[in-house]
Design an enzyme around this catalytic site. Structure first.
Site, PDB file in Angstrom:
ATOM      1  N   LEU A  28       7.764 -57.997 -58.205  1.00  0.00           N
ATOM      2  CA  LEU A  28       7.579 -58.255 -56.785  1.00  0.00           C
ATOM      3  C   LEU A  28       6.085 -58.431 -56.540  1.00  0.00           C
ATOM      4  O   LEU A  28       5.271 -57.768 -57.190  1.00  0.00           O
ATOM      5  CB  LEU A  28       8.114 -57.097 -55.937  1.00  0.00           C
ATOM      6  N   ASP A  29       5.722 -59.311 -55.586  1.00  0.00           N
ATOM      7  CA  ASP A  29       4.319 -59.426 -55.205  1.00  0.00           C
ATOM      8  C   ASP A  29       3.780 -58.064 -54.818  1.00  0.00           C
ATOM      9  O   ASP A  29       4.518 -57.223 -54.284  1.00  0.00           O
ATOM     10  CB  ASP A  29       4.157 -60.364 -53.993  1.00  0.00           C
ATOM     11  N   MET A  30       2.505 -57.853 -55.046  1.00  0.00           N
ATOM     12  CA  MET A  30       1.907 -56.570 -54.698  1.00  0.00           C
ATOM     13  C   MET A  30       2.115 -56.239 -53.218  1.00  0.00           C
ATOM     14  O   MET A  30       2.354 -55.085 -52.852  1.00  0.00           O
ATOM     15  CB  MET A  30       0.403 -56.595 -55.012  1.00  0.00           C
ATOM     16  N   ASP A  31       2.032 -57.256 -52.349  1.00  0.00           N
ATOM     17  CA  ASP A  31       2.158 -57.019 -50.911  1.00  0.00           C
ATOM     18  C   ASP A  31       3.603 -56.799 -50.467  1.00  0.00           C
ATOM     19  O   ASP A  31       3.846 -56.430 -49.325  1.00  0.00           O
ATOM     20  CB  ASP A  31       1.571 -58.204 -50.139  1.00  0.00           C
ATOM     21  N   THR A  32       4.554 -57.071 -51.340  1.00  0.00           N
ATOM     22  CA  THR A  32       5.978 -56.963 -51.001  1.00  0.00           C
ATOM     23  C   THR A  32       6.518 -55.603 -51.444  1.00  0.00           C
ATOM     24  O   THR A  32       6.239 -55.145 -52.541  1.00  0.00           O
ATOM     25  CB  THR A  32       6.786 -58.078 -51.694  1.00  0.00           C
TER      26      THR A  32
END
Length: 535
Positions: A382-386
């Site tokens: 998962l994206d770091m921001d997600t």
């Protein structure tokens, strides 16, 4: 070029140090300067800006302590690099009589010569004649060989009848004659084609010679141009673009390097002994087809072109450090566990796997919890921001099985997001191919020609307070797929709330991987793991 604020700024607090151009919230003085610039743009450049352009403002202080601001645009505006309201380019390659325009005209003449030769009616006719002649030659030779095979079969049948010596001799001569005729036929076509190929080669060699000359002159022109861009920093050091980009992985500057707004603004400030206080860049006009740019929104400096340049230009200035975004808002939470797999809640701000920094990641957490696990552990990312559900494989066999399920798209995922604005229709499918933005990683660009397929289905859940709560069902797993599909004008044209890359930065990105459904690699049961979003 130094503009005084038209309104009093006595109530504004001056920045204590320059904001980081790659990660910032615009200072109120930058916002005021941008509004004054935008008022000017509405009056002067309405038609020219219909396609959109990046502009920048730099709040500065002169030697007398007076505060004002500078303005700049990226690239050129209305076919020129120089306009009265804006700082000049670092090097004006478009001014009349400049070596760049002269040499560019010569290279353009080479292009015309190449195009003339390639599109010449006689040359195109010659290519068609060669193609037709090769086809006819192949057909005649194939027919001759077929006749020979039939004749050979007939001769073999006659030999089985035990003919006399004269007949056998005649059969041998017949075979030799047919072979000689085939050789003469092949040679005849070879000679005809050789003559045609010689004519083509003469023209093709001329075209290739022009192409080589064009390539060499273009490279020399670029190298000379890069040396003309001599960039200052606060320490008074000067380095040209070739020197700045030499240590980078690409080794040479990309096209357009040195022409963005931020380097222009800093160069002018250093040349005129102005102290930079705050900088900001904003997009004005329609979004480009491949990128996501929203009218009036502020954007960080690009990494590919401006990263190495600003690393040099900002030396000697007190600049805010780039924040370490890898700071989880909560700890990982175990959602499921057995002998073969586990599922964990990844909080926003935490990496899936270790990055360049020493920030913690889910993989670090998993290695500590499962020291006896075999295989790579992390199955997908998962994206770091997600935030959301992340699968782990505790055995090599489970990892291989789950990887195959992802590859064959049998894993079902559901994401929840809050989008800025109202989305219609309530259900749909988005297909926008994606590729990395080579000049501004990690951003992704929409590219129908070179992008990889990216498909997302969606369903609107509710609309409240100016935002749409939506469920995403990605059918592919491209980097930033949901973020781009939400924000791009050809997608939903509504960025995910808090998206610092494709929308407006906020406390966090409101995107959550809520549910994942897959076949258990050991038992074969279809299972689903869910963690509801907290927004």
């Amino acid at each position: 070029m130094l503009h005084r604020f038209r309104h009093s700024i006595a109530s504004f607090s001056l920045p204590t140090r320059l904001n980081n151009p790659f990660h910032y919230t615009p200072h109120p003085l930058c916002e005021l300067a941008a509004r004054e610039l935008q008022a000017y743009l509405w009056k002067e450049w309405t038609e020219e800006l219909s396609a959109g352009k990046m502009f920048g403002v730099l709040v500065v202080k002169d030697s007398a302590g007076t505060v004002g601001f500078l303005t700049a645009f990226s690239g050129n505006l209305a076919g020129s690099n120089s306009h009265e309201y804006f700082v000049p380019p670092i090097y004006d390659m478009l001014r009349p009589g400049d070596f760049f325009r002269t040499e560019e005209a010569s290279i353009s003449d080479l292009n015309r010569q190449i195009e003339t030769l390639e599109t010449d009616v006689r040359y195109r006719g010659l290519l068609r004649t060669i193609e037709e002649t090769e086809t006819e030659a192949a057909r005649e030779i194939a027919a001759a060989k077929a006749r020979m095979r039939i004749a050979k079969t007939a001769r073999e049948a006659r030999r089985r009848e035990h003919p006399d010596e004269n007949t056998q001799t005649a059969l041998v001569r017949e075979s030799q004659y047919e072979k000689a005729e085939l050789h003469r036929l092949k040679q005849s076509w070879k000679n005809r084609l050789a003559s045609l190929h010689a004519q083509r080669t003469s023209i093709a060699e001329r075209i290739e010679s022009l192409r080589c000359e064009r390539k060499a002159r273009s490279a020399a022109l670029q190298a000379k141009l890069f040396r003309k861009f001599r960039l200052l920093n606060a320490l008074g050091e000067i380095r040209d673009l070739a020197e700045i980009f030499a240590p980078t992985p690409q080794g040479t500057p990309p096209a357009g390097a040195g022409e963005c707004a931020a380097p222009k603004l800093l160069q002018y400030a250093f040349e005129h002994r102005l102290t930079p206080l705050a900088i900001a860049e904003f997009w004005w006009g329609a979004s480009p087809k491949g990128e996501i740019r929203r009218h009036g929104h502020y954007y960080p400096a690009c990494r590919g072109k401006c990263g190495p340049i600003l690393a040099h230009m900002l030396r000697g200035l007190d600049v805010e450090p780039e924040p370490d975004r890898a700071c989880p808002q909560s700890a990982p939470e175990l959602l499921y566990e057995d002998r073969w797999i586990a599922a964990v809640f990844k909080p926003a701000g935490m990496l899936s796997v270790p990055g360049k920094s020493e920030a913690p990641s889910i993989l670090d957490w998993a290695r500590e919890r499962y020291p006896a696990a075999t295989g790579p552990l992390v199955v997908h990312r998962l994206d770091m921001d997600t935030s959301g559900v992340l699968l782990l494989a505790l055995t090599k066999e489970a990892h291989q099985d789950l990887q195959a399920q992802f590859k064959h798209r049998t894993v079902r995922k559901r994401y929840i997001a809050l989008l800025e604005g109202r989305i219609t229709p309530p259900k749909g499918r988005i297909e926008l191919p994606l590729r990395p933005d080579l000049h501004d990683r990690p951003r992704q660009a929409v590219d129908p020609l070179h992008g990889k397929p990216a498909i997302t289905e969606y369903e609107v859940l509710e609309f409240r307070n100016g935002r749409t709560r939506i469920a995403f069902y990605p059918l592919t797993g491209r980097t930033h797929q949901l973020r781009v599909h939400a924000a791009h004008p050809s997608g939903l044209n509504a960025p995910i709330a808090g998206d610092r890359l494709y929308g407006t930065a906020g406390r966090r990105l409101l995107l959550h991987a809520e549910r994942i459904e897959f076949r258990h690699p050991a038992t074969g049961d279809r299972i689903a793991i869910e963690k509801p979003a907290d927004f």
